[in-house]
Design a protein around this motif. Structure first.
Motif, PDB file in Angstrom:
ATOM      1  N   ASN A 208      37.817  33.707  52.402  1.00  0.00           N
ATOM      2  CA  ASN A 208      37.153  33.564  51.126  1.00  0.00           C
ATOM      3  C   ASN A 208      38.392  34.469  51.489  1.00  0.00           C
ATOM      4  OD1 ASN A 208      37.165  34.253  48.508  1.00  0.00           O
ATOM      5  ND2 ASN A 208      34.899  34.760  48.525  1.00  0.00           N
ATOM      6  N   THR A 209      39.300  33.725  50.613  1.00  0.00           N
ATOM      7  CA  THR A 209      41.170  34.691  50.841  1.00  0.00           C
ATOM      8  C   THR A 209      41.192  35.122  49.332  1.00  0.00           C
ATOM      9  OG1 THR A 209      42.004  32.422  49.832  1.00  0.00           O
ATOM     10  CG2 THR A 209      42.685  33.060  52.233  1.00  0.00           C
ATOM     11  N   SER A 210      40.300  35.114  48.296  1.00  0.00           N
ATOM     12  CA  SER A 210      40.684  35.262  46.564  1.00  0.00           C
ATOM     13  C   SER A 210      39.932  36.685  46.793  1.00  0.00           C
ATOM     14  CB  SER A 210      40.141  34.176  45.416  1.00  0.00           C
ATOM     15  OG  SER A 210      38.739  33.895  46.037  1.00  0.00           O
ATOM     16  N   LYS A 211      39.335  36.662  47.887  1.00  0.00           N
ATOM     17  CA  LYS A 211      38.206  38.143  47.686  1.00  0.00           C
ATOM     18  C   LYS A 211      39.324  38.733  48.664  1.00  0.00           C
ATOM     19  CE  LYS A 211      34.054  39.881  49.700  1.00  0.00           C
ATOM     20  NZ  LYS A 211      32.585  40.029  50.531  1.00  0.00           N
ATOM     21  N   LEU A 212      39.378  38.717  49.711  1.00  0.00           N
ATOM     22  CA  LEU A 212      40.423  39.381  50.716  1.00  0.00           C
ATOM     23  C   LEU A 212      41.599  39.912  49.848  1.00  0.00           C
ATOM     24  CD1 LEU A 212      40.889  40.346  53.538  1.00  0.00           C
ATOM     25  CD2 LEU A 212      41.926  37.896  53.955  1.00  0.00           C
ATOM     26  N   LEU A 213      42.601  39.206  48.939  1.00  0.00           N
ATOM     27  CA  LEU A 213      43.539  39.580  48.247  1.00  0.00           C
ATOM     28  C   LEU A 213      43.095  40.584  47.328  1.00  0.00           C
ATOM     29  CD1 LEU A 213      46.749  38.991  48.552  1.00  0.00           C
ATOM     30  CD2 LEU A 213      46.532  37.106  46.552  1.00  0.00           C
ATOM     31  N   LYS A 214      42.568  40.234  46.935  1.00  0.00           N
ATOM     32  CA  LYS A 214      41.790  41.035  45.793  1.00  0.00           C
ATOM     33  C   LYS A 214      41.776  42.008  46.134  1.00  0.00           C
ATOM     34  CE  LYS A 214      38.179  41.343  42.073  1.00  0.00           C
ATOM     35  NZ  LYS A 214      37.077  41.001  41.032  1.00  0.00           N
ATOM     36  N   ALA A 215      40.897  42.636  47.244  1.00  0.00           N
ATOM     37  CA  ALA A 215      40.676  43.825  48.160  1.00  0.00           C
ATOM     38  C   ALA A 215      41.595  44.791  48.367  1.00  0.00           C
ATOM     39  CB  ALA A 215      39.343  44.069  48.942  1.00  0.00           C
ATOM     40  N   CYS A 216      42.712  44.112  49.071  1.00  0.00           N
ATOM     41  CA  CYS A 216      44.068  43.872  49.658  1.00  0.00           C
ATOM     42  C   CYS A 216      45.779  44.078  49.276  1.00  0.00           C
ATOM     43  CB  CYS A 216      43.873  43.729  51.484  1.00  0.00           C
ATOM     44  SG  CYS A 216      42.496  44.044  52.267  1.00  0.00           S
ATOM     45  N   GLU A 217      45.400  43.742  47.673  1.00  0.00           N
ATOM     46  CA  GLU A 217      46.799  43.669  47.550  1.00  0.00           C
ATOM     47  C   GLU A 217      47.027  45.081  46.688  1.00  0.00           C
ATOM     48  OE1 GLU A 217      46.848  40.619  44.142  1.00  0.00           O
ATOM     49  OE2 GLU A 217      45.139  41.202  43.010  1.00  0.00           O
ATOM     50  N   ASN A 218      46.464  45.664  46.636  1.00  0.00           N
ATOM     51  CA  ASN A 218      46.722  46.981  46.100  1.00  0.00           C
ATOM     52  C   ASN A 218      45.225  48.108  46.152  1.00  0.00           C
ATOM     53  OD1 ASN A 218      49.252  46.921  44.075  1.00  0.00           O
ATOM     54  ND2 ASN A 218      47.960  45.292  42.903  1.00  0.00           N
ATOM     55  N   ILE A 219      46.086  49.234  46.952  1.00  0.00           N
ATOM     56  CA  ILE A 219      45.164  50.287  47.834  1.00  0.00           C
ATOM     57  C   ILE A 219      45.491  51.434  47.516  1.00  0.00           C
ATOM     58  CG2 ILE A 219      44.501  48.031  49.903  1.00  0.00           C
ATOM     59  CD1 ILE A 219      46.159  50.665  51.830  1.00  0.00           C
ATOM     60  N   ASP A 220      44.893  52.306  47.094  1.00  0.00           N
ATOM     61  CA  ASP A 220      44.854  53.359  47.293  1.00  0.00           C
ATOM     62  C   ASP A 220      45.062  53.931  48.249  1.00  0.00           C
ATOM     63  OD1 ASP A 220      44.126  56.616  46.557  1.00  0.00           O
ATOM     64  OD2 ASP A 220      44.168  56.114  44.401  1.00  0.00           O
ATOM     65  N   PRO A 221      45.271  54.649  48.969  1.00  0.00           N
ATOM     66  CA  PRO A 221      45.737  55.768  50.050  1.00  0.00           C
ATOM     67  C   PRO A 221      44.631  56.505  50.467  1.00  0.00           C
ATOM     68  CG  PRO A 221      48.114  56.435  48.638  1.00  0.00           C
ATOM     69  CD  PRO A 221      47.084  55.595  48.325  1.00  0.00           C
ATOM     70  N   VAL A 222      44.219  57.308  49.334  1.00  0.00           N
ATOM     71  CA  VAL A 222      42.887  58.443  49.512  1.00  0.00           C
ATOM     72  C   VAL A 222      41.665  57.452  49.596  1.00  0.00           C
ATOM     73  CG1 VAL A 222      41.905  60.530  48.859  1.00  0.00           C
ATOM     74  CG2 VAL A 222      44.206  60.037  48.707  1.00  0.00           C
ATOM     75  N   LYS A 223      41.413  57.023  48.530  1.00  0.00           N
ATOM     76  CA  LYS A 223      40.264  55.883  48.429  1.00  0.00           C
ATOM     77  C   LYS A 223      39.783  55.019  48.714  1.00  0.00           C
ATOM     78  CE  LYS A 223      39.814  56.758  43.099  1.00  0.00           C
ATOM     79  NZ  LYS A 223      39.337  55.916  41.553  1.00  0.00           N
TER      80      LYS A 223
END
Length: 473
Positions: A208-223
């Motif tokens: 499920n590439t849309s789910k994967l990209l949504k979770a990983c395209e921007n991450i908070d390095p602490v959260k």
């Protein structure tokens, strides 16, 4: 005289790390530096305790470090001007011509990697800066190339040529020539290894590439390190890829678990490359470094020797404080010769060592007794007067043709090493709210100060000076 004393001790330490052939020339430059420092403008330190970076507000409670001295001054980092100019065709070494990777797409990352893995400093920056950056760069290179090849891995032959080409490019820009050994990188790391999926089309069919990209395209390095949003999505995708062509998930778990676990890990690399293909290279690198730092900060990278001498001096009740602390300081001195580590790694190392000492029947808090702080676990500069703790967030070294290489480091972090109680659980987790407050970045860096220097960062001026001398020898 105090300034020169600090510089001379710093020089002695540098001589133990690298081979400097022209000692007299280096001393000449140090004298010039002293003259510049005595006549140049000086920056006054801001007063007060270290202020926390806002980004770590959710990681630690907003309290001052226990036992921190009054009037603690923030570290003023020496931020070199622009990084090394990205390589051009003129500076690229002769390559194999048999590698399909698009080096142009990641030329700026290659330049940053060369600086992060610069010469003699690569081994001492390997765990936190050099190797994570090298791994991220290789992932981005394969990911970006997959947009044209539709394959998320290289075959064995191409992998060997490409890894050799990357080495040549990095060495041409000043990187250490033994990065494969330092970072344990093999050409197999560029292939699909045991993962049964490498083609982009197959990837889209299974994930499920849309789910994967949504979770990983921007991450908070602490959260991200606390809540594992992207990590969980990557694991889910990797597990699906690993299940292709096998009934591993339906078989006897005790029999297939080790093999399947390896396959999932290899498929995780495929997933990371796909993510890198969907992001602009510098953005992809930021995400990858953020993900890797979650694992980096969980583990103490230091080799902890046998503690029998400490147990002899401090065990079964401490009858002689001086003898105990002498053995403790001798033990810690071995740790201080290994590598630079982050403040969270230092916390983990302190906890691991405390558990080791407790097993040796040392029940008293020898950290407090002997005034052991977190910075005592990192590589020391200025004849063990300063312990340099790297920030727990991803960082890079910077290069300037005039001043050389420098990196962000906190010399003022005097947080006492915590001695865990019997009922206390693991305190090294970045998400444990009950532990002391540790800044993710030095206070001055968090406030945006740059191009400043003080006596506390004199070591970095000398690090830069070293490269000037070597260029003239």
């Amino acid at each position: 005289m105090l300034i020169f004393h600090l510089q001379l001790h710093t020089l002695t330490h540098l001589l133990t790390l690298v081979d400097i052939k022209n000692f007299n020339m280096l001393l000449l430059f140090i004298l010039l530096l002293c003259l510049r420092d005595s006549h140049g403008s000086r920056v006054d330190h801001a007063q007060g305790r270290i202020q926390l970076d806002n980004r770590v507000g959710s990681m630690f409670p907003q309290i001052a470090p226990v036992g921190a001295p009054q009037g603690l001054q923030p570290f003023l980092p020496l931020i070199a001007p622009s990084p090394l100019t990205p390589f051009t065709n003129i500076s690229i070494p002769k390559l194999s011509g048999l590698c399909t990777l698009n080096f142009t797409a990641a030329r700026s990352l290659l330049s940053v990697t060369a600086i992060d893995c610069w010469g003699s400093f690569a081994p001492v920056l390997a765990n936190v800066i050099c190797c994570p950056q090298l791994e991220a760069t290789l992932t981005v290179l394969i990911g970006q190339s997959s947009k044209y090849t539709n394959v998320l891995a290289l075959n064995g032959t191409a992998a060997k040529h490409c890894l050799s080409d990357v080495e040549q490019i990095l060495m041409g820009q000043g990187a250490n020539g033994d990065l494969k050994q330092i970072c344990s990188v093999d050409s197999l790391n560029l292939t699909e290894a045991s993962c049964p999926v490498k083609h982009v089309n197959d990837f889209y069919d299974m994930v499920n590439t849309s789910k994967l990209l949504k979770a990983c395209e921007n991450i908070d390095p602490v959260k991200e390190c606390c809540y594992q949003y992207c990590h969980s999505a990557i694991l889910e995708a990797a597990t699906k890829l690993a299940s292709k062509g096998s009934n591993a998930l339906d078989s006897d778990a005790s029999r297939i678990l080790p093999e399947h676990s390896i396959r999932v890990n290899d498929c995780r690399n495929i997933v990371l490359r796909w993510i890198a293909s969907k992001l602009e290279p510098s953005h992809g690198k930021k995400v990858l470094r953020g993900l890797s730092n979650c694992n980096i900060n969980k583990v103490c990278p230091l080799v902890l020797p046998d503690a029998k001498h400490v147990a002899k001096g401090c065990g079964n009740g401490i009858s002689n404080k001086k003898a105990c602390c002498d053995t403790m300081e001798s033990y810690v001195s071995h740790l201080q010769k290994q590598s630079f580590i982050t403040n969270l790694q230092a916390l983990g190392c302190a906890e691991t060592l405390a558990m080791k000492l407790k097993k040796s029947k040392i029940v008293d808090d020898v950290y407090s007794l002997c005034h052991i702080s977190l910075k005592d676990f990192s590589l020391q500069v200025a004849n063990q007067e300063y312990g340099c703790l790297l920030p727990s967030l991803p960082s890079d070294a910077v290069f300037d043709q005039t001043s050389g290489v420098s990196f962000l480091c906190d010399l003022n972090d005097n947080i006492p090493a915590p001695w865990p109680s019997t009922s206390q659980g693991s305190s090294s987790s970045a998400c444990n709210k009950s532990i002391i407050n540790i800044p993710a970045l030095p206070a001055a860096a968090a406030s945006g100060q740059s191009c400043l220097y003080s006596h506390d960062v004199l070591i970095f001026l000398l690090v830069n000076l070293f490269f000037l001398v070597m260029a003239l020898v």
